[in-house]
Design a protein around this motif. Structure first.
Motif, PDB file in Angstrom:
ATOM      1  N   GLU A 185       0.814  -1.214   0.000  1.00 28.73           N
ATOM      2  CA  GLU A 185       0.000   0.000   0.000  1.00 28.73           C
ATOM      3  C   GLU A 185       0.852   1.270   0.000  1.00 28.73           C
ATOM      4  O   GLU A 185       0.458   2.283  -0.577  1.00 28.73           O
ATOM      5  N   VAL A 375     -10.357   1.672  -3.685  1.00 32.62           N
ATOM      6  CA  VAL A 375      -9.881   0.901  -2.532  1.00 32.62           C
ATOM      7  C   VAL A 375     -11.048   0.277  -1.776  1.00 32.62           C
ATOM      8  O   VAL A 375     -11.024  -0.901  -1.408  1.00 32.62           O
ATOM      9  N   ALA A 472      -6.247  -3.723  -3.756  1.00 32.48           N
ATOM     10  CA  ALA A 472      -6.354  -2.267  -3.903  1.00 32.48           C
ATOM     11  C   ALA A 472      -5.087  -1.650  -4.471  1.00 32.48           C
ATOM     12  O   ALA A 472      -5.141  -0.618  -5.151  1.00 32.48           O
ATOM     13  N   GLY A 476      -5.574   0.636  -7.556  1.00 37.82           N
ATOM     14  CA  GLY A 476      -5.253   1.990  -7.144  1.00 37.82           C
ATOM     15  C   GLY A 476      -4.085   2.568  -7.932  1.00 37.82           C
ATOM     16  O   GLY A 476      -4.139   3.705  -8.400  1.00 37.82           O
TER      17      GLY A 476
END
Length: 513
Positions: A185, A375, A472, A476
């Protein structure tokens, strides 16, 4: 920069090989020779017939909800494992439970539930989404200083002729982050910075995405001391995490060499002939989005003192983020606070004033709002599966299919089972806690080391998370780069095939030794 004497031609976007595809006759898309019918709106020019990430993720929510009506609900008993720090499944305790099929209301609630549980208010992906918004605000303030655009031009001036070596250096750094602390992330913070650098060097947006996503991804695939994959999985399997580390180093180093060579080969071909880019049809739009200052003819590459200080604060922010995540246990809230605080400091140093500072922050946050929504949608898929209680049933089927197999068949089937489960459980720690207590003990009956099961798990999870639409980080990162999911698949599928063969050879050889 791009070859201005030989303007690129746009290839068909149906080409399947991003490296060897040959150009076809089509309108000129070079930066200095835009098509006459080109829109002034780059977002319009980036539109493709392929569905957006939002549509893909919502359709996956519907698909997983449909599975909850087909796959029987079931659960394993769970006990707290102090070493892992979580509850883990107990082998041999699977039982069928009352079904909880997910209907229309559950599907409509899934995007919200992806952010937080609407009943208990327990956070899901809300922390990641807020981090993305704060990151966007930070980048908005930084862009308002002009330091990034000027810095890019300065860097390209100094690196002229040697830009290609940025690729192996940066991919190695991202791989180190992946193998040591599971960098995932956190990489979202680097896309908006690195993509303009790659495009200014004459490459495309996909090259920037590949450096970050594939670089950190191969590090996770070849995790050595990653606490969120290797350590948790080894503890759940009941072995020291150092068992099997030699095989993982082979996967890490070999995989990094393969991936670096692949990305460099692609980048060289794109720079020589931009029509070979898998996003050639969006070439001009990408340049207007990410290199707006250059397209306006701003050529100054000299940083003033204020911009130098802003860049130093900017770099220090990322150094502090990596230090905090890797050694201080930071997660999204503290990372978001760091970027928020740095944005204020940069605004004060650059003397932006209260209105320009807040306006730039809000504009930057607005630019990444779509990423924040992606997300939540991605996490909503996992929520639907958990509420439908089908994950344990899938795991139980895998457990039954592995019984009594010889070494080679066992470890390769184990790898593919983990590949399948990774699509539904993209979290490395979540999949480790779910699958390792059940599947690792089966290795004892196949005369295979449990450490190799852990290696097969992390390799499969790392491989899938290079393309996983439920992850994600993938959706993303592509959203920030304005690269559609189908274009990313066109670029990466040959690399996935090569990596799959490489992993299978390594784990098969390890099983026989």
């Amino acid at each position: 920069m791009n070859n201005k004497n030989n303007p690129p031609k746009t290839p068909s976007d149906d080409s399947s090989d991003p490296v060897n595809s040959s150009p076809t006759g089509s309108p000129d898309l070079s930066p200095n020779n835009s098509p006459n019918n080109s829109s002034d709106n780059p977002e319009h020019d980036l539109a493709t017939r392929f569905p957006t990430a939002y549509t893909i993720l919502f359709l996956l929510i519907i698909f997983v909800a449909a599975l909850t009506w087909i796959i029987p609900a079931g659960q394993y008993d769970r006990v707290m494992n102090e070493e892992v720090g979580r509850e883990v499944a107990v082998p041999g305790t699977y039982k069928v439970v009352e079904a909880n099929p997910q209907g229309f209301v559950d599907i409509m609630l899934a995007p919200t539930a992806g952010f937080y549980d609407p009943d208990s208010y327990v956070a899901n992906a809300i922390d990641v989404a807020l981090f993305v918004i704060f990151l966007g605000g930070f980048l908005g303030v930084m862009n308002a200083t002009g330091a990034i655009d000027t810095g890019i031009r300065s860097a390209m001036r100094h690196l002229k002729g040697h830009e290609i070596w940025m690729i192996p250096i940066l991919m190695t750094l991202f791989a180190i982050g992946g193998t040591t602390y599971g960098m995932a992330e956190e990489t979202l913070a680097f896309y908006a910075i690195l993509i303009p650098v790659m495009m200014a060097a004459g490459y495309d947006a996909v090259t920037g995405v590949a450096i970050i996503l594939v670089g950190s991804g191969i590090g996770v695939l070849g995790s050595t001391i990653n606490p969120f994959a290797t350590v948790i999985a080894a503890n759940a399997a009941g072995i020291p995490f150092t068992d099997g580390i030699v095989v993982r180093f082979i996967l890490l180093i070999g995989g990094l060499l393969i991936c670096t060579a692949y990305v460099m080969r692609y980048a060289i071909r794109v720079k020589a002939d931009p029509s070979r880019s898998v996003v050639a049809k969006q070439w001009d739009a990408h340049r207007r989005l990410f290199l707006s200052k250059q397209s306006e003819g701003v050529d100054d590459s000299t940083l003033n003192k204020t911009q130098i200080v802003a860049l130093l604060i900017f770099a220090a922010t990322f150094v502090f983020m990596i230090w905090g995540v890797s050694s201080q246990g930071w997660w999204m809230a503290r990372m978001g606070a760091l970027f928020f605080g740095s944005a204020i400091v940069i605004g004060i140093v650059a003397r932006l004033g209260e209105k320009k500072l807040t306006g730039s922050f809000v504009d930057g946050a607005r630019d990444l709002l779509g990423v924040a929504l992606v997300v939540g949608l991605a996490r909503g898929i996992v929520v639907i599966m958990d509420q439908g209680m089908i994950a344990d049933t899938i795991l139980h089927s895998a457990e039954n299919s592995l019984g009594g197999l010889p070494e080679l068949a066992f470890i390769n089937l184990m790898f593919w089972i983990e590949v399948g489960m990774s699509f539904f459980v993209p979290s490395s720690s979540g999949l480790a806690v779910l699958s390792m207590p059940i599947l690792a003990p089966l290795a004892d009956f196949a005369n295979v080391g449990r450490d190799l099961v852990v290696t097969a798990f992390q390799s499969a999870n790392g491989l899938v998370n290079l393309i996983n639409p439920t992850f994600a980080v993938v959706v993303g990162g592509l959203a920030i780069a304005r690269v559609s999911y189908d274009r990313w698949l066109v670029f990466i599928w040959p690399l996935l095939l090569i990596l799959t063969i490489f992993i299978s050879v390594v784990i098969s050889a390890a099983a026989l030794l």
